[in-house]
Design an enzyme around this catalytic site. Structure first.
Site, short mmCIF file in Angstrom:
data_model
loop_
_atom_site.label_atom_id
_atom_site.label_comp_id
_atom_site.label_asym_id
_atom_site.label_seq_id
_atom_site.Cartn_x
_atom_site.Cartn_y
_atom_site.Cartn_z
N ARG A 2 0.88 -1.17 0.00
CA ARG A 2 0.00 0.00 0.00
C ARG A 2 0.92 1.22 0.00
O ARG A 2 1.76 1.35 0.89
CB ARG A 2 -0.90 -0.03 1.24
N GLU A 4 -11.55 4.35 -5.32
CA GLU A 4 -11.80 2.91 -5.46
C GLU A 4 -12.39 2.60 -6.84
O GLU A 4 -13.35 3.24 -7.27
CB GLU A 4 -12.76 2.44 -4.37
N ARG A 35 -0.79 -5.14 5.24
CA ARG A 35 -0.13 -4.77 3.99
C ARG A 35 1.16 -4.02 4.30
O ARG A 35 1.23 -3.28 5.28
CB ARG A 35 -1.03 -3.88 3.13
#
Length: 180
Positions: free
Chosen positions: A72, A80, A123
């Site tokens: 990330r 999104e 992440r």
């Protein structure tokens, strides 16, 4: 009527007296091994081959030992491209994803960590650089495919990203085209 007021007062007192349950948060940590920064998953800073772009700020890559990680990008938030989990598709999400896919797919990047190298979902949080030295986080922002999102303590390049966002906004690039 007085009875109802009494119930409201009693309910309010009980409600306000209850303390919400606090979630225990664990902070990922970084460590040094032989002069190289690594996160608590054992992932080290260095070169990685991009294998998949998830969206405008997240991708998958592998290192030389074929260890696959999800990254990330720090400091940016791209819209999104689709509905998933609790997130809804956002305007310009598909364009941002396509842009980042074109920029990164099958490229080698060098990852750099900040203070917290993992997010709450596990992440890897990183700054990415192409082999020609292009600062990926900044380029995505400057070309208008993401907005600033800084979460302390990972603010090492915050000012550079602020300037990149100003540039995109002033030049009406990417998602800023139709906003002003």
């Amino acid at each position: 009527m007085n009875k109802n007021i009494l119930y409201v007062c009693l309910f309010s007192t009980l409600f306000l007296a209850c303390k919400p349950k606090k979630e225990k948060q664990t902070q990922p940590f970084a460590a040094f091994t032989s002069g190289t920064l690594r996160n608590d998953k054992g992932i080290t800073e260095g070169e990685y081959q991009i294998t998949k772009v998830s969206d405008g700020d997240t991708f998958w890559c592998v290192n030389r030992e074929s260890k696959k990680i999800k990254v990330r990008l720090i400091g940016i938030d791209a819209p999104e491209p689709r509905n998933y989990f609790h997130k809804k598709e956002q305007p310009y999400g598909k364009e941002a994803s396509k842009y980042v896919e074109k920029l990164l797919m099958d490229q080698t990047v060098r990852l750099e960590f900040d203070v917290n190298p993992l997010d709450q979902y596990g992440r890897t949080l990183a700054y990415a650089y192409l082999t020609d030295g292009t600062f990926v986080n900044e380029k995505i922002m400057k070309d208008g495919y993401a907005v600033l999102m800084t979460i302390p303590p990972n603010v090492k390049y915050e000012q550079r990203l602020v300037e990149a966002q100003k540039y995109a906004r002033n030049h009406l690039l990417g998602l800023w085209k139709n906003r002003l």
